[in-house]
Design an enzyme around this catalytic site. Structure first.
Site, PDB file in Angstrom:
ATOM      1  N   GLY A  11       0.824  -1.209   0.000  1.00  0.00           N
ATOM      2  CA  GLY A  11       0.000   0.000   0.000  1.00  0.00           C
ATOM      3  C   GLY A  11       0.853   1.252   0.000  1.00  0.00           C
ATOM      4  O   GLY A  11       1.892   1.306   0.659  1.00  0.00           O
ATOM      5  N   ARG A  72       1.231  -5.212  -5.346  1.00  0.00           N
ATOM      6  CA  ARG A  72       1.405  -6.381  -4.481  1.00  0.00           C
ATOM      7  C   ARG A  72       1.813  -7.546  -5.373  1.00  0.00           C
ATOM      8  O   ARG A  72       1.375  -7.658  -6.511  1.00  0.00           O
ATOM      9  CB  ARG A  72       0.118  -6.682  -3.715  1.00  0.00           C
ATOM     10  CG  ARG A  72      -0.335  -5.484  -2.867  1.00  0.00           C
ATOM     11  CD  ARG A  72      -1.506  -5.837  -1.964  1.00  0.00           C
ATOM     12  NE  ARG A  72      -2.052  -4.658  -1.320  1.00  0.00           N
ATOM     13  CZ  ARG A  72      -1.562  -4.091  -0.228  1.00  0.00           C
ATOM     14  NH1 ARG A  72      -0.481  -4.625   0.346  1.00  0.00           N
ATOM     15  NH2 ARG A  72      -2.128  -3.025   0.304  1.00  0.00           N
ATOM     16  N   ASP A 103       4.994  -4.900   6.450  1.00  0.00           N
ATOM     17  CA  ASP A 103       5.600  -6.164   6.870  1.00  0.00           C
ATOM     18  C   ASP A 103       5.767  -7.157   5.730  1.00  0.00           C
ATOM     19  O   ASP A 103       6.755  -7.898   5.676  1.00  0.00           O
ATOM     20  CB  ASP A 103       4.809  -6.789   8.018  1.00  0.00           C
ATOM     21  CG  ASP A 103       3.334  -6.997   7.690  1.00  0.00           C
ATOM     22  OD1 ASP A 103       2.890  -6.579   6.600  1.00  0.00           O
ATOM     23  OD2 ASP A 103       2.626  -7.581   8.534  1.00  0.00           O
ATOM     24  N   THR A 125       3.814   2.716   5.807  1.00  0.00           N
ATOM     25  CA  THR A 125       2.439   2.230   5.917  1.00  0.00           C
ATOM     26  C   THR A 125       1.656   3.143   6.842  1.00  0.00           C
ATOM     27  O   THR A 125       2.134   3.480   7.928  1.00  0.00           O
ATOM     28  CB  THR A 125       2.378   0.779   6.449  1.00  0.00           C
ATOM     29  OG1 THR A 125       1.033   0.468   6.837  1.00  0.00           O
ATOM     30  CG2 THR A 125       3.304   0.575   7.633  1.00  0.00           C
ATOM     31  N   ASP A 127      -0.880   2.496   8.573  1.00  0.00           N
ATOM     32  CA  ASP A 127      -1.487   1.803   9.712  1.00  0.00           C
ATOM     33  C   ASP A 127      -0.660   1.872  10.997  1.00  0.00           C
ATOM     34  O   ASP A 127      -1.178   1.584  12.075  1.00  0.00           O
ATOM     35  CB  ASP A 127      -1.736   0.338   9.370  1.00  0.00           C
ATOM     36  CG  ASP A 127      -2.868   0.157   8.364  1.00  0.00           C
ATOM     37  OD1 ASP A 127      -3.701   1.076   8.250  1.00  0.00           O
ATOM     38  OD2 ASP A 127      -2.916  -0.884   7.693  1.00  0.00           O
ATOM     39  N   ASP A 129       1.564  -0.190  11.985  1.00  0.00           N
ATOM     40  CA  ASP A 129       1.416  -1.534  12.543  1.00  0.00           C
ATOM     41  C   ASP A 129       2.711  -2.345  12.598  1.00  0.00           C
ATOM     42  O   ASP A 129       2.678  -3.575  12.721  1.00  0.00           O
ATOM     43  CB  ASP A 129       0.364  -2.312  11.743  1.00  0.00           C
ATOM     44  CG  ASP A 129       0.710  -2.423  10.258  1.00  0.00           C
ATOM     45  OD1 ASP A 129       1.683  -1.772   9.817  1.00  0.00           O
ATOM     46  OD2 ASP A 129      -0.002  -3.144   9.533  1.00  0.00           O
ATOM     47  N   ARG A 171      -7.111  -2.662   9.797  1.00  0.00           N
ATOM     48  CA  ARG A 171      -7.734  -3.988   9.850  1.00  0.00           C
ATOM     49  C   ARG A 171      -7.353  -4.740  11.128  1.00  0.00           C
ATOM     50  O   ARG A 171      -8.203  -5.315  11.797  1.00  0.00           O
ATOM     51  CB  ARG A 171      -7.329  -4.805   8.613  1.00  0.00           C
ATOM     52  CG  ARG A 171      -8.081  -6.119   8.475  1.00  0.00           C
ATOM     53  CD  ARG A 171      -7.913  -6.716   7.094  1.00  0.00           C
ATOM     54  NE  ARG A 171      -8.652  -5.969   6.082  1.00  0.00           N
ATOM     55  CZ  ARG A 171      -8.089  -5.214   5.156  1.00  0.00           C
ATOM     56  NH1 ARG A 171      -6.794  -5.090   5.093  1.00  0.00           N
ATOM     57  NH2 ARG A 171      -8.816  -4.567   4.275  1.00  0.00           N
TER      58      ARG A 171
END
Length: 319
Positions: A11, A72, A103, A125, A127, A129, A171
């Site tokens: 992303g 991706r 990741d 990213t 997120d 995360d 998510r």
């Protein structure tokens, strides 16, 4: 080391262009030949590789997205495919590779390093995360995008005395919802790490209504469930008009914040330093105001810890 390359994978995130700019110019400053790889690992497999210079990265530090494009690549999980990628890098004379992504992108970089390619990972990213670093590129900008939407929705929510549910990305990680909810003064913040109690949310809304509070703001991370379904349930129980707003991919775009531009510049510069030092399989991160790096295997193996204290702060201050 004579030639290095850079790619963006997974992303997109605001700040990626600033990191590309830093890698290219820091690499050229050290006398490296710098190559750009388009469309991530998919582009690498297709040989979409070109030489970059200082002009290639002019006027991009303020732009969102990534000039190298991204994609991706599920087939990269296959060992034979990765061997082909390593061979392509060798054909182009590339000694070191900087990978910007999350990741999954880091896993690809780790596996390439096992095939003899010097790899460095920069966390890109929205997120936030990746547990080894306090912040990832794009997170701060995404927060500000969400906050701007919250501010606007609060105006109309107040005017109509309704409940607004804002669904944000996240998510498996609720950081966008948590930070944006706290900064935006949300009455309820719903994240995948904590879940939610429907009865408790409705009770809070009804108690607030009795005290004269005629509007509510709920921030929902996408990993918990759908905003439209939640809105229907809340309106049915409380009899208060409830509307859902799903921000979607607008959170990925936009000009990166000053924080993300500076962080990207520092990380890109450090990536080149590590390659120049002969390092490989390193993940770059940030701890406080300091840029750090650690073994990429260690970085990927770290368990993620939810910020319980910040969640408690947000809960207490919401009343």
């Amino acid at each position: 080391m004579k030639t290095i390359a850079i790619l963006t994978s997974g992303g997109d995130a605001p700040g990626m262009n600033a990191a590309i700019r830093a890698v290219v110019r820091a690499g050229l400053d050290r006398g490296f030949k710098v190559m750009g790889i388009q469309r991530g690992y998919s582009g690498l497999l297709n040989g979409e590789i070109f030489e970059m210079n200082r002009h290639s990265v002019s006027d991009i530090i303020h732009k969102g997205g990534t000039i190298l494009r991204t994609a991706r690549c599920e087939e990269f999980k296959q060992e034979e495919v990765r061997k082909k990628a390593a061979q392509i890098l060798k054909v182009f004379g590339i000694d070191g590779l900087v990978v910007i992504g999350g990741d999954g992108s880091f896993t690809g970089a780790r596996l390439l390093s096992e095939l003899g390619v010097a790899t460095i990972g920069i966390p890109g990213t929205i997120d936030n995360d990746l547990p080894y670093t306090e912040y990832t590129l794009g997170f701060d900008t995404a927060l500000n995008t969400v906050l701007d939407a919250i501010n606007k929705l609060r105006d109309t929510s107040t005017s109509h005395e309704r409940i607004s549910i804002v669904e944000v990305m996240g998510r498996n990680c609720g950081d966008i919802a948590l930070y944006a909810g706290l900064a935006g003064g949300a009455e309820s913040i719903i994240v995948p790490e904590k879940g939610y109690d429907m009865d408790e949310i409705c009770k809070t809304i009804l108690e607030g209504k009795l005290k004269g509070k005629m509007h509510n703001l709920i921030i929902l991370a996408e990993g918990v469930g759908g905003a439209n379904e939640l809105a229907e349930k809340i309106e049915e129980v409380t009899n208060v008009e409830t509307r859902a707003t799903i921000l979607g991919h607008i959170q990925r775009g936009g000009s990166p914040s000053a924080f993300d531009r500076v962080l990207a510049s520092k990380m890109g510069y450090r990536a080149v330093e590590l390659l120049a030092e002969g390092k490989t399989a390193r993940a770059i991160g940030v701890e406080g105001t300091k840029v750090i790096d650690l073994d990429i295997n260690e970085a990927l193996a770290m368990p993620r810890k939810f910020d319980e204290k910040l969640y408690e702060v947000a809960r207490v201050l919401s009343y």
